[in-house]
Design a protein around this motif. Structure first.
Motif, PDB file in Angstrom:
ATOM      1  N   ARG A  36      30.601  37.731  48.403  1.00 41.21           N
ATOM      2  CA  ARG A  36      30.444  37.594  46.977  1.00 41.21           C
ATOM      3  C   ARG A  36      31.353  37.983  45.975  1.00 41.21           C
ATOM      4  O   ARG A  36      32.328  38.815  46.643  1.00 41.21           O
ATOM      5  CB  ARG A  36      29.160  38.463  46.533  1.00 41.21           C
ATOM      6  N   LEU A  37      31.838  37.268  45.281  1.00 38.21           N
ATOM      7  CA  LEU A  37      33.199  37.784  44.367  1.00 38.21           C
ATOM      8  C   LEU A  37      32.587  38.601  43.075  1.00 38.21           C
ATOM      9  O   LEU A  37      31.593  38.367  42.547  1.00 38.21           O
ATOM     10  CB  LEU A  37      33.882  36.468  43.624  1.00 38.21           C
ATOM     11  N   SER A  38      33.422  39.403  42.708  1.00 36.09           N
ATOM     12  CA  SER A  38      33.165  40.454  41.852  1.00 36.09           C
ATOM     13  C   SER A  38      33.703  39.949  40.492  1.00 36.09           C
ATOM     14  O   SER A  38      34.804  39.565  40.460  1.00 36.09           O
ATOM     15  CB  SER A  38      33.924  41.921  42.177  1.00 36.09           C
ATOM     16  N   ASP A  39      33.038  40.189  39.495  1.00 40.22           N
ATOM     17  CA  ASP A  39      33.624  39.890  38.096  1.00 40.22           C
ATOM     18  C   ASP A  39      34.624  40.913  37.494  1.00 40.22           C
ATOM     19  O   ASP A  39      35.258  40.758  36.570  1.00 40.22           O
ATOM     20  CB  ASP A  39      32.301  39.665  37.244  1.00 40.22           C
ATOM     21  N   ASP A  40      34.157  42.081  38.142  1.00 39.13           N
ATOM     22  CA  ASP A  40      35.129  43.290  37.513  1.00 39.13           C
ATOM     23  C   ASP A  40      36.601  43.148  38.111  1.00 39.13           C
ATOM     24  O   ASP A  40      36.760  43.017  39.397  1.00 39.13           O
ATOM     25  CB  ASP A  40      34.258  44.609  37.950  1.00 39.13           C
ATOM     26  N   PRO A  41      37.510  43.172  37.220  1.00 38.49           N
ATOM     27  CA  PRO A  41      38.834  43.061  37.896  1.00 38.49           C
ATOM     28  C   PRO A  41      39.187  44.262  38.823  1.00 38.49           C
ATOM     29  O   PRO A  41      40.180  43.947  39.566  1.00 38.49           O
ATOM     30  CB  PRO A  41      39.945  43.036  36.669  1.00 38.49           C
ATOM     31  N   GLY A  73      37.543  45.593  40.950  1.00 42.99           N
ATOM     32  CA  GLY A  73      36.852  45.598  42.348  1.00 42.99           C
ATOM     33  C   GLY A  73      35.558  46.227  42.258  1.00 42.99           C
ATOM     34  O   GLY A  73      34.812  46.253  43.544  1.00 42.99           O
ATOM     35  N   LYS A  74      35.241  46.777  41.263  1.00 40.20           N
ATOM     36  CA  LYS A  74      34.051  47.408  41.434  1.00 40.20           C
ATOM     37  C   LYS A  74      32.724  46.906  40.722  1.00 40.20           C
ATOM     38  O   LYS A  74      32.989  46.309  39.563  1.00 40.20           O
ATOM     39  CB  LYS A  74      34.069  49.084  40.780  1.00 40.20           C
ATOM     40  N   ASP A  75      31.744  46.917  41.090  1.00 37.09           N
ATOM     41  CA  ASP A  75      30.518  46.266  40.436  1.00 37.09           C
ATOM     42  C   ASP A  75      29.837  47.356  39.558  1.00 37.09           C
ATOM     43  O   ASP A  75      29.900  48.794  39.850  1.00 37.09           O
ATOM     44  CB  ASP A  75      29.500  45.906  41.407  1.00 37.09           C
ATOM     45  N   LYS A  76      29.284  46.935  38.503  1.00 31.34           N
ATOM     46  CA  LYS A  76      28.571  47.905  37.526  1.00 31.34           C
ATOM     47  C   LYS A  76      27.376  48.303  37.904  1.00 31.34           C
ATOM     48  O   LYS A  76      26.729  49.397  37.467  1.00 31.34           O
ATOM     49  CB  LYS A  76      28.639  47.401  36.168  1.00 31.34           C
TER      50      LYS A  76
END
Length: 66
Positions: free
Chosen positions: A55-60, A62-65
Motif C-alpha cells: 500500500r502506498l501512503s498519501d502522507d509525504p 510516510g506516516k498514516d493518519k
C-alpha cells in the motif's frame, strides 16, 4: 395419450433431489479438516499482509493518519 404421473411421488422425488444438492454443497463448504481450514486461513492472512505491505501512503512523511 399423456403418461399418468403421481403428483405426490413427483413432488417427493423433486424434494429428494433438492435435498441431495444442498447436502453436496454443504459437504463442499463444511467438510474440511482442521488442517485444511488452518492452511486456508494462513494463506488468506499472508495475502492480506502482502497487499497491505504494498500500500502506498498519501502522507509525504510516510506516516498514516489512521
Amino acid at each position: 395419450m399423456a403418461e399418468i404421473v403421481n403428483l405426490r411421488r413427483a413432488r417427493k422425488a423433486r424434494d429428494r433431489a433438492s435435498a441431495e444438492a444442498q447436502a453436496e454443497q454443504n459437504r463442499i463448504t463444511f467438510g474440511r479438516t482442521k488442517a485444511e481450514r488452518k492452511l486456508t486461513e494462513a494463506e488468506k492472512t499472508l495475502a492480506e499482509r502482502r497487499l497491505e505491505g504494498h500500500r502506498l501512503s498519501d502522507d509525504p512523511d510516510g506516516k498514516d493518519k489512521a
